[in-house]
Design an enzyme around this catalytic site. Sequence first.
Site: not given
Length: 211
Positions: A20, A101, A113, A115, A156, A183-185
């Site tokens: 989470g 989903l 989404n 990834h 994906d 960190e990029a996410e």
Amino acid sequence: MGLEALSQTARLVVLASGGGRSLENLQKEILAGRLRAEIVQVIVSKAGIGAQERAARLGLPCRVIGKQSHLRSADRDEALLTCFDQAKPTLILMAGWLQLLPIPERYEGRVLNIHPSLLPAYGGRGYYGEHVHAAVARDARRISGCTIHFASQAYDEGPVLLQEAVLLAEGAEPEAIATAVFEAECRAYPAAVRAVLSGHARWQQGRVRWS
């Protein structure tokens, strides 16, 4: 016209199957005023996982819909769609959601989404979380990153909305890759959500249109 124009505060449903961290990052962006939205429902695929605990700590409503609660896939799909319809979301955000989903026509272009790779590299069934980073390390890649895309009926796949690349150190181990990519996410997912809500990026006949 952006989706935010439909209501002053966008309504988000967040789906998670892991710790989470992305859920908490989105909530931090909301509380900091950088994302004009409200998480109206969290759905987790299994009871007792970190995402459920974070939702409780953050004061967010959370439901369990997965194999534990609904053994038959058809029942799970029906429960998910019923929950979506009740929540009336502006967007549905998968944040480490590991189940395929169902996306009926009424939700096309409203499901995102994230990834942990630069799709189409290291995407598809079985490529998630640490499995992706282990494969990147095994192949000695010097660049990885994350992808936010409109979700489709396949793992994906779906048109790419935004990607952020990260440069990896030579011989980077999976743990170091995971840290750099997350960190990029944390930057990319809120940016992608803002782009869709503002109308700068939108789903149009199965493609992403920017303006």
